[in-house]
Enzyme design. Structure first.
Site, short mmCIF file in Angstrom:
data_model
loop_
_atom_site.label_atom_id
_atom_site.label_comp_id
_atom_site.label_asym_id
_atom_site.label_seq_id
_atom_site.Cartn_x
_atom_site.Cartn_y
_atom_site.Cartn_z
N LYS A 64 -2.66 65.81 -1.63
CA LYS A 64 -3.44 65.83 -2.87
C LYS A 64 -2.71 66.58 -3.98
CE LYS A 64 -7.83 65.79 -4.90
NZ LYS A 64 -7.68 64.39 -5.38
N CYS A 86 2.03 72.20 1.22
CA CYS A 86 1.26 72.45 2.43
C CYS A 86 0.05 73.30 2.06
CB CYS A 86 2.14 73.21 3.40
SG CYS A 86 3.73 72.40 3.65
N ASN A 109 4.29 77.47 1.61
CA ASN A 109 4.08 76.22 0.87
C ASN A 109 5.12 76.17 -0.23
OD1 ASN A 109 3.00 74.07 -0.65
ND2 ASN A 109 1.75 75.50 -1.83
N GLY A 110 5.81 75.02 -0.37
CA GLY A 110 6.83 74.93 -1.42
C GLY A 110 8.20 74.77 -0.80
N TRP A 162 2.88 69.40 5.03
CA TRP A 162 3.39 68.14 4.47
C TRP A 162 4.90 68.32 4.47
CZ3 TRP A 162 6.12 66.35 0.11
CH2 TRP A 162 6.03 64.98 -0.12
N LYS A 191 -4.88 52.94 -7.13
CA LYS A 191 -5.90 53.23 -6.11
C LYS A 191 -5.71 52.31 -4.91
CE LYS A 191 -7.02 56.33 -6.99
NZ LYS A 191 -6.84 57.23 -8.07
N ARG A 212 -3.85 68.77 1.44
CA ARG A 212 -2.52 69.19 1.00
C ARG A 212 -1.42 68.70 1.95
NH1 ARG A 212 -2.73 72.83 -2.88
NH2 ARG A 212 -0.60 73.41 -2.46
N GLU A 271 -2.51 53.24 -2.87
CA GLU A 271 -2.45 54.48 -2.11
C GLU A 271 -3.37 54.49 -0.90
OE1 GLU A 271 -3.40 58.03 -4.37
OE2 GLU A 271 -4.80 56.92 -5.59
N GLU A 315 -4.40 52.11 -13.08
CA GLU A 315 -5.15 52.97 -12.16
C GLU A 315 -5.75 52.13 -11.02
OE1 GLU A 315 -5.17 55.99 -11.61
OE2 GLU A 315 -7.02 56.38 -10.50
N HIS A 333 6.52 37.50 -19.82
CA HIS A 333 7.93 37.90 -19.97
C HIS A 333 8.57 38.17 -18.61
CE1 HIS A 333 7.44 37.98 -24.26
NE2 HIS A 333 6.33 38.69 -24.11
C1 F6R Z 1 -3.82 59.47 -7.17
C2 F6R Z 1 -3.62 60.89 -7.30
C3 F6R Z 1 -2.31 61.37 -7.82
C4 F6R Z 1 -2.54 62.57 -8.75
C5 F6R Z 1 -1.19 63.19 -9.15
C6 F6R Z 1 -1.38 64.32 -10.14
O1 F6R Z 1 -5.11 59.18 -6.71
O2 F6R Z 1 -4.48 61.66 -6.99
O3 F6R Z 1 -1.60 60.36 -8.45
O4 F6R Z 1 -3.24 62.13 -9.88
O5 F6R Z 1 -0.53 63.65 -8.02
O6 F6R Z 1 -2.15 65.35 -9.61
P1 F6R Z 1 -2.80 66.44 -10.56
O7 F6R Z 1 -3.79 65.76 -11.41
O8 F6R Z 1 -3.42 67.44 -9.63
O9 F6R Z 1 -1.68 67.02 -11.37
#
Ligand code: F6R
Length: 614
Positions: A609, A2, A104-105, A78, A491, A27, A494, A487, A510
């Site tokens: 994030k 959060c 948070n946590g 969150w 993208k 967050r 998500e 990747e 395979h």
């Molecule tokens: C995808 C994304 C996540 C982060 C992952 C790691 O777009 O942003 O997959 O890459 O949660 O986050 P960090 O880099 O902050 O450890």
């Protein structure tokens, strides 16, 4: 994971909290809330639950209610423990309604604490783990402890990674905050002081920023900021150097943060690369705290990361092994420490984390340190928890990334990891100095080449719009094209919420090729590398099975271009650097498809994030 914020002081307002929460929205946004201590000794709570509209609703509810504001707490949630309801929205309070907490946590032992507190007569009004903190504080305050001492005693009883801020309506000017493996910083302003999960939340309000260490407690009043360990021993405040400004954290004319950040990539990569070669023509990574002598002794490397950072790490594995010949393993952070990895003092563990706060990566790094390995983090946030804990840190200089989907920090990460690979090759003499400087010179050309890729935005948008009804996407690549494929798929998943899979192209036959038919769209990374011919054969294999083909190919490469139903062209570069260019059309495609589908690209559903839970 959060977002939390607190403010106290003559100039502090309820609006500061709401604005700060808006910048912490990445967050989490299941709900939002504030608790305001007023001059009349009351603590007023305002909470809003409206999914991605929670903060907007909170702002409406909080409008014009700053009168008598002395101090306050804010939270954007969150959800982990307890459903998304008003009762579970923060801030949480004790039985008397005088103690407020934002957290948070996760409090891992909340069940046993809750039972104990309930037996002692405390009445809970939520299903959250957080509420035990408010009641624990209440019980210590009743025993005559100050809020600071109550926080210290409570922290000693709480298990798990977390940060929280507490306030007591009886002495409202003093906020008390603490952290353990979760982000929290303090900010000092002219006439107000702050605590927050991260710096952008209080940029423009605070002028000086300070770190808080794990299991330290900070008291923040309008007059003073004081830091202590859990035994009450005072600590000197350590300032965090902040190079970001408010403008950098705002949208700057773009429709959303994600598009702004995609278009910031030339600068993010340039800033991460420039000034890394000294007058002697050597790669110089000034912030590195690892001695070259120690790096020469390394005989094994592990790279760990999550999501997009893991994909950057995968690109790095190819370069590190190729340029240094050090055996290099790649692990998803959440798997690493549970698989009993073989590490010793001659092992280097590289954690890749833009936030520097991701719990899984932090735990993997801690495990590595415990086993005696050297640790190095590649992070975008100076002074982040991982950067402080690791033996060495290498920073990307991408600026704050607000969009939940990582874009500019990904290409900056690959750039920084390539620098690191070159640096290792330099100290170990596994490449000639001229080879290193040639590669570095090519790296410095990347920002201009990224600009060229971005020129294709409108064409990519058109293709994305034409595919708004497609239901299954595949992304295939080989060698460093494989992490690009992963990747691209991530993208799309998500922000578009559509099934999308990334595969190493040679693996299709395979199994996965059974899924290919005329309903499928297959993206292929066919920029010119040693494996180009093999990639082209793999593209033919899916083409003859009816799939629509979209290719990422080099400018003017007619042989590749002739095979695609659509082609996104990128300039040629060193094969190991190609992912920095090849991934950009895939970011743009995912972005435009999500916009065409009407999704909120900055705040995709179910995501946050920074993932500070395991
Ligand atoms: C995808 C994304 C996540 C982060 C992952 C790691 O777009 O942003 O997959 O890459 O949660 O986050 P960090 O880099 O902050 O450890």
């Amino acid at each position: 994971m959060c977002g939390i914020i607190g403010s106290t002081g003559e100039a502090a307002t309820l609006n500061d909290l709401v604005e700060g929460l808006a910048r912490l929205e990445y967050r989490g946004y299941d709900s939002a809330g504030v608790a305001v201590a007023r001059a009349d000794g009351t603590l007023e709570r305002i909470r809003a639950v409206d999914g991605t509209g929670s903060l907007r609703l909170l702002a409406e509810l909080a409008k014009d209610r700053s009168d008598g504001y002395i101090a306050g707490l804010g939270h954007t949630r969150w959800a982990t423990h307890g459903r998304v309801t008003t009762d579970n929205a923060h801030p949480h309070m004790d039985c008397s309604g005088e103690v407020g907490v934002v957290h948070n946590g996760i409090v891992e032992n909340f069940r046993e604490l809750k039972e104990e507190l309930e037996q002692a007569g405390h009445v809970f009004s939520s299903q959250t783990d957080t509420e035990v903190i408010a009641h624990l504080l209440e019980s210590y305050l009743k025993d005559g402890l100050s809020l600071k001492d109550a926080v210290m005693s409570s922290v000693a009883r709480l298990r798990g990674a977390m940060s929280f801020v507490a306030i007591n309506a009886k002495d409202p000017k003093v906020m008390v905050a603490t952290k353990r493996m979760a982000p929290l910083i303090v900010g000092k302003g002219d006439k107000a002081n702050f605590v927050a999960s991260d710096i952008p939340a209080i940029l423009g309000k605070a002028d000086v920023f300070y770190q808080i260490g794990d299991d330290q407690v900070v008291t923040v009043s309008p007059e003073a900021i004081e830091l202590f360990d859990l035994a009450g021993k005072p600590f000197e405040l350590k300032e965090i150097v902040v190079e970001w400004d408010l403008e950098a954290a705002a949208r700057g004319g773009f429709r959303d943060f994600m598009s702004k950040e995609i278009f910031e990539q030339p600068n993010a990569v340039r800033d991460s690369l420039v000034g890394r070669m000294n007058a002697k023509g050597e790669i110089a990574l000034d912030e590195m705290r690892l001695d070259p002598e120690e790096l020469r002794k390394i005989n094994k490397i592990f790279i760990v990361g999550c999501g997009t950072s893991y994909h950057a790490g995968m690109v790095a594995k190819y370069a590190v092994e190729h340029w240094t010949r050090i055996p290099t393993e790649l692990d998803i952070s959440s798997e690493f420490r549970y698989r009993d990895p073989v590490l010793d003092q001659q092992t280097l563990v590289i954690g890749v984390s833009q936030s520097g706060e991701t719990l899984d990566t932090m735990a993997a790094m801690n495990e590595a340190a415990l086993l005696g390995a050297k640790t190095l983090v590649v992070s975008n946030v100076m002074g982040s928890s991982m950067a402080r804990a690791a033996d060495a840190a290498l920073y990307t200089r991408a600026g704050p990334e607000i969009g939940v989907a990582a874009t500019k920090t990904h290409t900056a990460q690959i750039s920084a990891l390539m620098l690191l690979a070159l640096y290792l090759a330099q100290v170990r003499h596994s490449l000639y100095p001229s080879e290193i400087s040639d590669i570095y010179s090519e790296m410095l050309r990347l920002p201009d080449k990224i600009d060229e890729v971005l020129v294709g935005d409108a064409a990519i948008e058109e293709v994305a719009q034409s595919m708004a009804t497609v239901k299954k996407f595949y992304f295939i690549g080989r060698h460093v094209g494989y992490p690009v494929a992963l990747e691209g798929a991530l993208k799309l998943k998500e922000i578009s919420y559509l099934p999308a899979e990334g595969y190493p192209a040679g693996e299709l036959k395979h199994g996965p090729i059974a899924m290919i038919d005329s309903d499928a769209v297959v993206f292929g990374i066919v920029t010119r590398t040693r494996l180009w011919e093999k990639m082209i054969s793999n593209i033919e294999e899916v083409r003859v099975r009816g799939a629509k083909i979209v290719l990422i190919a080099n400018n003017g490469d007619v042989e590749s271009i002739s095979l695609g139903d659509a082609v996104f062209e990128v300039p040629q570069t060193h094969p190991l650097l190609a992912p920095i260019l090849d991934v950009i059309p895939l970011q743009l495609f995912a972005y435009h498809l999500a916009v065409a589908l009407g999704h909120d690209v900055d705040r995709p559903r179910n995501l946050a994030k920074t993932v500070t839970v395991e």
